[in-house]
Design a protein around this motif. Sequence first.
Motif, mmCIF file in Angstrom:
data_model
loop_
_atom_site.group_PDB
_atom_site.id
_atom_site.type_symbol
_atom_site.label_atom_id
_atom_site.label_comp_id
_atom_site.label_asym_id
_atom_site.label_seq_id
_atom_site.Cartn_x
_atom_site.Cartn_y
_atom_site.Cartn_z
ATOM 1 N N VAL A 95 0.853 -1.191 0.000
ATOM 2 C CA VAL A 95 0.000 0.000 0.000
ATOM 3 C C VAL A 95 0.886 1.237 0.000
ATOM 4 O O VAL A 95 2.048 1.187 0.389
ATOM 5 C CB VAL A 95 -0.949 0.021 1.218
ATOM 6 N N SER A 96 0.316 2.343 -0.423
ATOM 7 C CA SER A 96 1.086 3.588 -0.492
ATOM 8 C C SER A 96 1.416 4.073 0.915
ATOM 9 O O SER A 96 0.724 3.756 1.887
ATOM 10 C CB SER A 96 0.285 4.657 -1.239
ATOM 11 N N ASP A 97 2.459 4.884 1.010
ATOM 12 C CA ASP A 97 2.846 5.460 2.298
ATOM 13 C C ASP A 97 1.731 6.324 2.862
ATOM 14 O O ASP A 97 1.495 6.352 4.074
ATOM 15 C CB ASP A 97 4.132 6.288 2.150
ATOM 16 N N SER A 98 1.028 7.024 1.988
ATOM 17 C CA SER A 98 -0.071 7.893 2.414
ATOM 18 C C SER A 98 -1.198 7.064 3.045
ATOM 19 O O SER A 98 -1.705 7.416 4.124
ATOM 20 C CB SER A 98 -0.582 8.664 1.195
ATOM 21 N N LEU A 99 -1.598 5.982 2.393
ATOM 22 C CA LEU A 99 -2.659 5.131 2.938
ATOM 23 C C LEU A 99 -2.209 4.485 4.243
ATOM 24 O O LEU A 99 -2.972 4.415 5.207
ATOM 25 C CB LEU A 99 -3.067 4.061 1.927
ATOM 26 N N LEU A 100 -0.962 4.052 4.286
ATOM 27 C CA LEU A 100 -0.420 3.437 5.497
ATOM 28 C C LEU A 100 -0.418 4.437 6.659
ATOM 29 O O LEU A 100 -0.777 4.093 7.785
ATOM 30 C CB LEU A 100 0.990 2.915 5.231
ATOM 31 N N SER A 101 -0.068 5.667 6.392
ATOM 32 C CA SER A 101 -0.075 6.709 7.416
ATOM 33 C C SER A 101 -1.497 6.959 7.928
ATOM 34 O O SER A 101 -1.723 7.051 9.132
ATOM 35 C CB SER A 101 0.515 8.001 6.842
ATOM 36 N N ASN A 102 -2.458 7.043 7.014
ATOM 37 C CA ASN A 102 -3.862 7.227 7.410
ATOM 38 C C ASN A 102 -4.370 6.035 8.219
ATOM 39 O O ASN A 102 -5.124 6.212 9.180
ATOM 40 C CB ASN A 102 -4.746 7.437 6.183
ATOM 41 N N PHE A 103 -3.943 4.851 7.831
ATOM 42 C CA PHE A 103 -4.363 3.650 8.555
ATOM 43 C C PHE A 103 -3.811 3.656 9.978
ATOM 44 O O PHE A 103 -4.528 3.346 10.931
ATOM 45 C CB PHE A 103 -3.910 2.396 7.805
ATOM 46 N N ARG A 104 -2.562 4.055 10.133
ATOM 47 C CA ARG A 104 -1.978 4.123 11.481
ATOM 48 C C ARG A 104 -2.702 5.166 12.339
ATOM 49 O O ARG A 104 -2.898 4.959 13.535
ATOM 50 C CB ARG A 104 -0.485 4.398 11.386
ATOM 51 N N GLU A 105 -3.103 6.269 11.735
ATOM 52 C CA GLU A 105 -3.881 7.276 12.467
ATOM 53 C C GLU A 105 -5.215 6.694 12.927
ATOM 54 O O GLU A 105 -5.657 6.951 14.055
ATOM 55 C CB GLU A 105 -4.124 8.509 11.591
ATOM 56 N N LEU A 106 -5.852 5.898 12.076
ATOM 57 C CA LEU A 106 -7.107 5.232 12.454
ATOM 58 C C LEU A 106 -6.881 4.296 13.638
ATOM 59 O O LEU A 106 -7.661 4.283 14.592
ATOM 60 C CB LEU A 106 -7.678 4.449 11.269
ATOM 61 N N LEU A 107 -5.789 3.544 13.603
ATOM 62 C CA LEU A 107 -5.486 2.630 14.707
ATOM 63 C C LEU A 107 -5.264 3.397 16.011
ATOM 64 O O LEU A 107 -5.711 2.964 17.073
ATOM 65 C CB LEU A 107 -4.261 1.778 14.373
ATOM 66 N N ILE A 108 -4.597 4.534 15.922
ATOM 67 C CA ILE A 108 -4.366 5.370 17.113
ATOM 68 C C ILE A 108 -5.703 5.884 17.648
ATOM 69 O O ILE A 108 -5.948 5.847 18.853
ATOM 70 C CB ILE A 108 -3.403 6.536 16.792
ATOM 71 N N MET A 109 -6.594 6.329 16.759
ATOM 72 C CA MET A 109 -7.913 6.810 17.181
ATOM 73 C C MET A 109 -8.708 5.694 17.861
ATOM 74 O O MET A 109 -9.486 5.960 18.773
ATOM 75 C CB MET A 109 -8.704 7.334 15.977
ATOM 76 N N ASP B 41 -0.786 -4.681 5.066
ATOM 77 C CA ASP B 41 -1.102 -4.697 3.648
ATOM 78 C C ASP B 41 -2.570 -4.315 3.469
ATOM 79 O O ASP B 41 -3.284 -4.052 4.434
ATOM 80 C CB ASP B 41 -0.747 -6.037 2.998
ATOM 81 N N ILE B 42 -3.027 -4.310 2.240
ATOM 82 C CA ILE B 42 -4.383 -3.863 1.941
ATOM 83 C C ILE B 42 -5.429 -4.727 2.636
ATOM 84 O O ILE B 42 -6.491 -4.247 3.034
ATOM 85 C CB ILE B 42 -4.611 -3.786 0.412
ATOM 86 N N HIS B 43 -5.137 -6.011 2.823
ATOM 87 C CA HIS B 43 -6.095 -6.897 3.488
ATOM 88 C C HIS B 43 -6.204 -6.588 4.983
ATOM 89 O O HIS B 43 -7.289 -6.682 5.555
ATOM 90 C CB HIS B 43 -5.717 -8.360 3.271
ATOM 91 N N ASP B 44 -5.098 -6.210 5.602
ATOM 92 C CA ASP B 44 -5.146 -5.803 7.013
ATOM 93 C C ASP B 44 -6.060 -4.582 7.176
ATOM 94 O O ASP B 44 -6.838 -4.497 8.126
ATOM 95 C CB ASP B 44 -3.752 -5.475 7.541
ATOM 96 N N ILE B 45 -5.942 -3.662 6.238
ATOM 97 C CA ILE B 45 -6.769 -2.464 6.278
ATOM 98 C C ILE B 45 -8.245 -2.829 6.090
ATOM 99 O O ILE B 45 -9.111 -2.383 6.842
ATOM 100 C CB ILE B 45 -6.298 -1.439 5.219
ATOM 101 N N ALA B 46 -8.528 -3.688 5.115
ATOM 102 C CA ALA B 46 -9.911 -4.125 4.880
ATOM 103 C C ALA B 46 -10.477 -4.839 6.106
ATOM 104 O O ALA B 46 -11.636 -4.625 6.473
ATOM 105 C CB ALA B 46 -9.973 -5.035 3.656
ATOM 106 N N ASN B 47 -9.665 -5.653 6.762
ATOM 107 C CA ASN B 47 -10.126 -6.350 7.963
ATOM 108 C C ASN B 47 -10.446 -5.377 9.087
ATOM 109 O O ASN B 47 -11.422 -5.555 9.814
ATOM 110 C CB ASN B 47 -9.084 -7.369 8.430
ATOM 111 N N GLU B 48 -9.646 -4.349 9.245
ATOM 112 C CA GLU B 48 -9.883 -3.365 10.305
ATOM 113 C C GLU B 48 -11.174 -2.593 10.068
ATOM 114 O O GLU B 48 -11.830 -2.171 11.009
ATOM 115 C CB GLU B 48 -8.696 -2.404 10.410
#
Length: 168
Positions: free
Chosen positions: A116-130, A141-148
């Motif tokens: 996944v792109s660095d931008s999407l990965l950064s947004n995903f980490r922000e979601l996890l922090i929230m 990876d993209i599947h981890d994001i979809a699962n979350e």
Amino acid sequence: MIEKAKIPLFPLPILPIPNERVPLHIFEPRYRQLVTDVESGEMSFGIYYSHGLNKDRLGALVELEALVQAYDSGKSDIVVKCTDTFILSNYYNKLTPKLYPGGIITPLNATENVQVSDSLLSNFRELLIMRKRTDIDGNFDIHDIANELQLNIDDRLKYLKLLDIKKR
């Protein structure tokens, strides 16, 4: 190249996404036999999404990750992890001489090239922090994001039908 394969199947009204872990309670004799075969042969099997919505005949390849509890009755609680997805071309009520069903599947190799792109990965980490998650430094990876995102079944079907990883 994608190769067809004959595998054991467990038809269920669920559709796991790659990397997703799913707890299952095994009680029917045919699926107890399947779990015994999986444990002894270190083989994978498929969860076929058995619902009328599944026009594309999608399913999930899974591996046994843990035997959580074995009961004296022969029943068990297990956890499986989805490793890939597939399209089912033939379904057999019995994978003779076994009691459990099986089928001919074509793996979709859904876990290849899932960066996944660095931008999407950064947004995903922000979601996890929230969400007050502490495991934000992993290689996602993209599947981890979809699962979350805890997609509903309609969205899971749409997501898994996108064979091109860039579209996902």
